[in-house]
Design a protein around this motif. Sequence first.
Motif, mmCIF file in Angstrom:
data_model
loop_
_atom_site.group_PDB
_atom_site.id
_atom_site.type_symbol
_atom_site.label_atom_id
_atom_site.label_comp_id
_atom_site.label_asym_id
_atom_site.label_seq_id
_atom_site.Cartn_x
_atom_site.Cartn_y
_atom_site.Cartn_z
ATOM 1 N N LYS A 165 0.912 -1.205 -0.109
ATOM 2 C CA LYS A 165 -0.069 -0.089 -0.121
ATOM 3 C C LYS A 165 0.663 1.210 0.000
ATOM 4 O O LYS A 165 0.343 2.502 0.208
ATOM 5 N N VAL A 166 2.078 1.077 -0.450
ATOM 6 C CA VAL A 166 2.893 2.437 -0.397
ATOM 7 C C VAL A 166 3.632 2.479 -1.834
ATOM 8 O O VAL A 166 4.011 1.265 -2.418
ATOM 9 N N GLY A 167 3.829 3.516 -2.294
ATOM 10 C CA GLY A 167 4.052 3.639 -3.544
ATOM 11 C C GLY A 167 5.285 4.719 -3.815
ATOM 12 O O GLY A 167 5.170 5.829 -2.804
ATOM 13 N N THR A 168 5.960 4.821 -4.875
ATOM 14 C CA THR A 168 6.911 5.694 -5.173
ATOM 15 C C THR A 168 7.301 5.768 -6.635
ATOM 16 O O THR A 168 6.993 4.741 -7.140
ATOM 17 N N TYR A 169 8.314 6.502 -7.195
ATOM 18 C CA TYR A 169 8.637 6.275 -8.349
ATOM 19 C C TYR A 169 9.500 4.909 -8.690
ATOM 20 O O TYR A 169 10.224 4.735 -7.722
ATOM 21 N N VAL A 203 6.453 -2.235 -1.987
ATOM 22 C CA VAL A 203 6.527 -0.925 -2.321
ATOM 23 C C VAL A 203 5.753 -1.032 -4.034
ATOM 24 O O VAL A 203 6.370 -2.044 -4.633
ATOM 25 N N GLN A 204 4.867 -0.357 -4.411
ATOM 26 C CA GLN A 204 4.346 -0.237 -5.594
ATOM 27 C C GLN A 204 5.111 0.756 -6.252
ATOM 28 O O GLN A 204 5.325 2.097 -5.880
ATOM 29 N N LEU A 205 5.650 0.655 -7.456
ATOM 30 C CA LEU A 205 6.619 1.450 -8.093
ATOM 31 C C LEU A 205 5.621 2.075 -9.362
ATOM 32 O O LEU A 205 4.816 1.510 -10.305
ATOM 33 N N TYR A 206 5.693 3.220 -9.782
ATOM 34 C CA TYR A 206 4.958 4.210 -10.716
ATOM 35 C C TYR A 206 5.835 4.976 -11.443
ATOM 36 O O TYR A 206 7.117 5.407 -11.358
ATOM 37 N N CYS A 207 5.307 5.328 -12.849
ATOM 38 C CA CYS A 207 5.893 6.199 -13.840
ATOM 39 C C CYS A 207 5.913 7.752 -13.433
ATOM 40 O O CYS A 207 6.928 8.250 -13.594
ATOM 41 N N CYS A 208 4.750 8.077 -12.697
ATOM 42 C CA CYS A 208 4.474 9.445 -12.558
ATOM 43 C C CYS A 208 3.527 9.567 -11.331
ATOM 44 O O CYS A 208 2.989 8.976 -10.945
ATOM 45 N N SER A 209 3.825 10.930 -11.051
ATOM 46 C CA SER A 209 2.960 11.425 -9.743
ATOM 47 C C SER A 209 1.339 11.370 -10.041
ATOM 48 O O SER A 209 0.682 10.760 -9.115
ATOM 49 N N GLY A 210 0.797 11.240 -11.297
ATOM 50 C CA GLY A 210 -0.563 11.272 -11.438
ATOM 51 C C GLY A 210 -1.169 9.942 -11.198
ATOM 52 O O GLY A 210 -2.216 9.923 -10.666
ATOM 53 N N ASP A 211 -0.490 8.873 -11.565
ATOM 54 C CA ASP A 211 -0.968 7.678 -11.419
ATOM 55 C C ASP A 211 -0.913 7.222 -9.814
ATOM 56 O O ASP A 211 -1.632 6.521 -9.297
#
Length: 332
Positions: A165-169, A203-211
């Motif tokens: 339930k935690v995300g970052t780039y 941790v969940q990894l993302y491309c961008c802030s919006g997501d």
Amino acid sequence: MRYLIALVLLFYPLVGWADDWEDRLVFNEGAEGPRLRVISSTDTVLFAPVIEGFVAENPLISVEYLVSGTADINRRVRETPEAFDVIISSAMDLQLKLANDGFALPIDDVPVPSWAQWHHSLFAFTSEPATIVINRTAFEGQPVPQTRQGLIEALRKRPEAFRGKVGTYDVRQSGLGYLFATQDARASETYWRLMEVMGSLDVQLYCCSGDMINDLADGTILVAYNVLGSYAAVRTEGKDALEVVLPTDFQTIMMRTAMVSRATAEPNAAEMLLRYIVAERPAIEDTSPLPLLQSGGANGRETIGLNPALLTFLDGLKRTKFLSAWEDAVIQ
């Protein structure tokens, strides 16, 4: 009265590329003069007021606004610099490298402070912090962490509540994410401890802030780290469940930058647009949610400097070493 523009979705690909833009819109379609191609990492909803103001003052010019990720912008500009007229990105290091490698057209007498430009080729126009955004439902009856150490303690205290339930780039893919990560790591060893804790919690990894913010809003994740401040402010407005935290231990503040491509076929019109973006502060401040550069100057060590130190972690060996350490911490 605001000049009426046409925003036309384009469905055909740019020559040689697949149709893989995050967004692709035309402002002032049908104008009789030059059409400028702007490649940008800034979401259209945030930057549209700026382009609207420009075409209102320059009704003979149309602007094709192409949105892509920061790392992808760097790649596209290097491969076909003639395809773009103005380049806008939040990844200061990649922008500085492009300018340093000769991809930017030098422009004299742009009215910005010396610390907000590089060799009259790259110009800063916003200053935006990296933030922590939380879903308040995860902290009912608990203090909301205000520092990185506080976040570490909150995650360690209730690991099952935050697992997955935690995300970052994903800093391997995101140019801005890599910039924030390297600057955090230079500022404090707390960054690496935080990454290790996040890694242990899947941790969940993302491309961008919006997501990240979208997933926060629907409860997919409960905490997002290093979300860009302008996106956090706009996308959390009206969402009572979300709270934006500016860490009190130290802030990482980037400056969004713009340049004119040296290979542009429309240097005069492109220079006009760049000057409008960088210098027309009153017009932009009235309509744009982007936090424009503050006249007081860079905020000490918190603002990432537009200087050669930015190139340090773009060195091939240093980048490989940093990403290896990041993967050891995060990919567990």
